[in-house]
Motif scaffolding. Sequence first.
Motif, PDB file in Angstrom:
ATOM      1  N   LEU A 179       0.765  -1.203  -0.085  1.00 35.44           N
ATOM      2  CA  LEU A 179       0.080   0.032   0.030  1.00 35.44           C
ATOM      3  C   LEU A 179       0.917   1.276  -0.011  1.00 35.44           C
ATOM      4  N   LEU A 180       1.804   1.184   0.852  1.00 34.70           N
ATOM      5  CA  LEU A 180       2.760   2.402   0.845  1.00 34.70           C
ATOM      6  C   LEU A 180       3.431   2.709  -0.671  1.00 34.70           C
ATOM      7  N   ALA A 181       3.984   1.595  -1.160  1.00 29.91           N
ATOM      8  CA  ALA A 181       4.299   1.813  -2.471  1.00 29.91           C
ATOM      9  C   ALA A 181       3.601   2.120  -3.555  1.00 29.91           C
ATOM     10  N   ASP A 182       2.029   1.640  -3.302  1.00 31.01           N
ATOM     11  CA  ASP A 182       1.267   2.424  -4.334  1.00 31.01           C
ATOM     12  C   ASP A 182       0.927   3.941  -4.160  1.00 31.01           C
ATOM     13  N   MET A 183       1.080   4.279  -2.893  1.00 28.26           N
ATOM     14  CA  MET A 183       0.979   5.748  -2.639  1.00 28.26           C
ATOM     15  C   MET A 183       2.001   6.606  -3.045  1.00 28.26           C
ATOM     16  N   ALA A 186       1.706   6.995  -6.615  1.00 32.09           N
ATOM     17  CA  ALA A 186       0.634   7.836  -6.895  1.00 32.09           C
ATOM     18  C   ALA A 186       1.027   9.526  -6.787  1.00 32.09           C
ATOM     19  N   GLU A 187       1.914   9.900  -5.915  1.00 32.34           N
ATOM     20  CA  GLU A 187       2.216  11.023  -5.855  1.00 32.34           C
ATOM     21  C   GLU A 187       3.567  11.242  -6.331  1.00 32.34           C
ATOM     22  N   GLY A 188       3.983  10.554  -7.148  1.00 36.35           N
ATOM     23  CA  GLY A 188       5.185  11.102  -8.259  1.00 36.35           C
ATOM     24  C   GLY A 188       6.458  10.270  -7.784  1.00 36.35           C
ATOM     25  N   ALA A 189       6.763   9.740  -6.608  1.00 32.72           N
ATOM     26  CA  ALA A 189       7.907   9.011  -6.144  1.00 32.72           C
ATOM     27  C   ALA A 189       8.189   7.482  -6.762  1.00 32.72           C
ATOM     28  N   LEU A 190       8.475   7.554  -8.094  1.00 34.45           N
ATOM     29  CA  LEU A 190       8.420   6.500  -8.578  1.00 34.45           C
ATOM     30  C   LEU A 190       9.719   5.533  -8.355  1.00 34.45           C
ATOM     31  N   ALA A 191      10.704   6.157  -7.922  1.00 33.55           N
ATOM     32  CA  ALA A 191      11.846   5.282  -7.849  1.00 33.55           C
ATOM     33  C   ALA A 191      11.794   4.581  -6.403  1.00 33.55           C
ATOM     34  N   LEU A 192      11.019   5.254  -5.392  1.00 35.44           N
ATOM     35  CA  LEU A 192      10.676   4.649  -4.030  1.00 35.44           C
ATOM     36  C   LEU A 192       9.722   3.580  -4.232  1.00 35.44           C
ATOM     37  N   GLY A 193       8.737   3.765  -5.001  1.00 37.99           N
ATOM     38  CA  GLY A 193       7.863   2.954  -5.079  1.00 37.99           C
ATOM     39  C   GLY A 193       8.366   1.734  -5.880  1.00 37.99           C
ATOM     40  N   ALA A 194       9.076   1.837  -6.990  1.00 40.98           N
ATOM     41  CA  ALA A 194       9.706   0.810  -7.677  1.00 40.98           C
ATOM     42  C   ALA A 194      10.638  -0.085  -6.938  1.00 40.98           C
ATOM     43  N   ASN A 195      11.364   0.510  -6.056  1.00 44.48           N
ATOM     44  CA  ASN A 195      12.252  -0.241  -4.884  1.00 44.48           C
ATOM     45  C   ASN A 195      11.447  -1.005  -3.920  1.00 44.48           C
ATOM     46  N   ARG A 196      10.463  -0.548  -3.517  1.00 43.34           N
ATOM     47  CA  ARG A 196       9.552  -1.364  -2.645  1.00 43.34           C
ATOM     48  C   ARG A 196       9.027  -2.381  -3.477  1.00 43.34           C
ATOM     49  N   TYR A 197       8.450  -2.253  -4.575  1.00 47.61           N
ATOM     50  CA  TYR A 197       7.669  -3.323  -5.482  1.00 47.61           C
ATOM     51  C   TYR A 197       8.910  -4.537  -5.547  1.00 47.61           C
ATOM     52  N   ARG A 198      10.117  -3.999  -5.837  1.00 45.88           N
ATOM     53  CA  ARG A 198      11.442  -5.070  -6.039  1.00 45.88           C
ATOM     54  C   ARG A 198      11.483  -5.866  -4.865  1.00 45.88           C
ATOM     55  N   ASN A 199      11.668  -5.068  -3.627  1.00 44.02           N
ATOM     56  CA  ASN A 199      11.721  -6.014  -2.166  1.00 44.02           C
ATOM     57  C   ASN A 199      10.596  -6.919  -1.996  1.00 44.02           C
ATOM     58  N   LEU A 200       9.484  -6.554  -2.718  1.00 42.34           N
ATOM     59  CA  LEU A 200       8.170  -7.367  -2.325  1.00 42.34           C
ATOM     60  C   LEU A 200       8.289  -8.717  -3.699  1.00 42.34           C
ATOM     61  N   ALA A 201       8.984  -8.436  -4.359  1.00 40.44           N
ATOM     62  CA  ALA A 201       9.043  -9.435  -5.680  1.00 40.44           C
ATOM     63  C   ALA A 201       7.587  -9.425  -6.230  1.00 40.44           C
ATOM     64  N   ALA A 202       6.894  -8.012  -6.322  1.00 41.30           N
ATOM     65  CA  ALA A 202       5.598  -7.924  -7.058  1.00 41.30           C
ATOM     66  C   ALA A 202       5.716  -8.178  -8.304  1.00 41.30           C
ATOM     67  N   ASP A 203       4.716  -9.104  -8.680  1.00 50.15           N
ATOM     68  CA  ASP A 203       4.706  -9.279 -10.409  1.00 50.15           C
ATOM     69  C   ASP A 203       3.527  -9.193 -11.066  1.00 50.15           C
ATOM     70  N   ASP A 204       2.638  -8.440 -10.585  1.00 53.60           N
ATOM     71  CA  ASP A 204       1.410  -7.670 -11.153  1.00 53.60           C
ATOM     72  C   ASP A 204       1.862  -6.681 -12.336  1.00 53.60           C
ATOM     73  N   PRO A 205       0.982  -6.593 -13.279  1.00 56.36           N
ATOM     74  CA  PRO A 205       1.313  -5.764 -14.212  1.00 56.36           C
ATOM     75  C   PRO A 205       1.666  -4.318 -13.872  1.00 56.36           C
ATOM     76  N   PHE A 206       0.859  -3.770 -12.835  1.00 51.71           N
ATOM     77  CA  PHE A 206       1.093  -2.516 -12.512  1.00 51.71           C
ATOM     78  C   PHE A 206       2.598  -2.387 -11.809  1.00 51.71           C
ATOM     79  N   ALA A 207       2.881  -3.183 -11.040  1.00 48.18           N
ATOM     80  CA  ALA A 207       4.303  -3.118 -10.465  1.00 48.18           C
ATOM     81  C   ALA A 207       5.377  -3.327 -11.619  1.00 48.18           C
ATOM     82  N   ARG A 208       5.092  -4.165 -12.386  1.00 46.48           N
ATOM     83  CA  ARG A 208       5.991  -4.441 -13.526  1.00 46.48           C
ATOM     84  C   ARG A 208       6.266  -3.186 -14.361  1.00 46.48           C
ATOM     85  N   GLN A 209       5.081  -2.412 -14.740  1.00 47.00           N
ATOM     86  CA  GLN A 209       5.330  -1.331 -15.381  1.00 47.00           C
ATOM     87  C   GLN A 209       5.895  -0.119 -14.609  1.00 47.00           C
TER      88      GLN A 209
END
Length: 512
Positions: A179-183, A186-209
């Motif tokens: 949820l924090l990564a999604d927020m 949403a507010e433009g902190a793309l690198a922070l959110g992407a790093n959190r997705y990597r740590n979670l090994a998120a593999d859904d389309p939004f995380a991959r994008q």
Amino acid sequence: MMPWVAPLLLAGPPPLPLMIVDFPPDATVSVPASETGGRSVDLIWSRDVHLQIEKEDYDLVIRFDQPITDNQLKDFAKAAGDDLADLRWNDNSLVLRAADGRRLEAVAHGRVLRVSFPSDQPSLSATPSAPQPRMADLDMELAIARAQADAAAGYPDLARRRLAPLAAAHPDDRRLQRLLADMEVAEGALALGANRYRNLAADDPFARQTIAESGGNVMAAVTARGGKVFWQLESGINGMVPVGQRISAGAGLRWFRSKADTVYGPTGILSNRTSRSTIGDLFATINLGAVSRIELQGSAQLDAKVFGGGARLFAGPPEKQGRLVVAYHLPDLATPEQSTFGGHISRVGVGGTMRLTPELVVQADGAWNGYGLSGTGIRTRSLSVTGGLDYLLLRGSPSLAVSYRLDAEYVRRTDMRANGLAYIPLSDRENHSFQLVSGMSWTRWQLTGAAGWTFDRKGKTDGPTANVSATGRLGAGWRLQASGGVSSISRPGISGRQLYLRVALTRYLGRH
């Protein structure tokens, strides 16, 4: 790539009689409360629904598995009147906060949710209808529900600030981290959110994008625009890559072909002039924090002795953002004279955007502008003002909003050539545009359309303004954008109706 220096409830009805027992679908009814000492307001779903109530002294979270309309929730807030301090919602929950001196009580009977507003006294008769979760779990669930409602209402920064301390205290909670990564995204902190997705090994389309976007991009675009007196075709390619945790850098080339019916020149008025120009750009973005950044640009017109630079500062989250722009001698081909003889622009401007309510966003920018030609200094000076508001009428897909835009420029001084012609002839312009805007998602595409009318208070070019755009994902690593339309908004040196079309293809370089 376009040059970025361009300008930037509640009074409720009287209570209804208690004898009313048949409610229309999705109705809101205000009735006297019983032993609680305040009024009650009912919210009725049109079909069977499961309602889950989570409560603190002054906040109430309602989760539901069947939709309720935006208008019905607004009617509920209106019926609650001054007893309700805040109401926010998303697709499956809503958060209510009581006004000062009031508490919230709620009970569910089938499709009916009855919310009462007793005075701020402990309720001795209230008994839980189901086992209550531990306080720590309840606090977390309430914080998550509030954050989701804040984000759905257009306040991602507020949602992120609610979630950040919880995520720090529970680093192994995957739901909180997601949820924090999604927020953050949403507010433009793309690198922070992407790093959190990597740590979670998120593999859904939004995380991959998102991960793909965070690795940089290469974009090619073609834009055609113009009207009766001035046409311009622009094509370009540029790329940007991250060079650290907070810095991205890139470069690009833009090619222009311009055709003007009339050009003011040193030898007199020139007719039917066609010119070609090439501009090279260097740019960088420095992230100053989660919600602030500075963008730098240096540009040179390679076939003329015109080069300059500038910076833009964005401070704050999208719902409450300030802007500052400074530019000096940046190549600018916006007018017939500048496209023919090589032009530049200098600018100092400030502005901001603020979300006043979940439905209403306002923005305003003002700038001092100086237009010049190759080999000369500033020849025409002006003040420009842009602004507007957007009011959301309908959420969801499709959405519907009403939009107003002001685009004005007031000429302060114009230098003349020896032959009596202006170096850069500009005139005052003041455009007021009103539009209806609708958007929807369809498969992998986001479609947006707008239509309305522009009134030119300083000229005689009132007319339609309409556009349609489509943005589609061609897999996680590719994006295609296309837009076009008609505009009656006058531009510097250009009046009359204009057409435009833009197509852009972007390749994202991050792992996906």
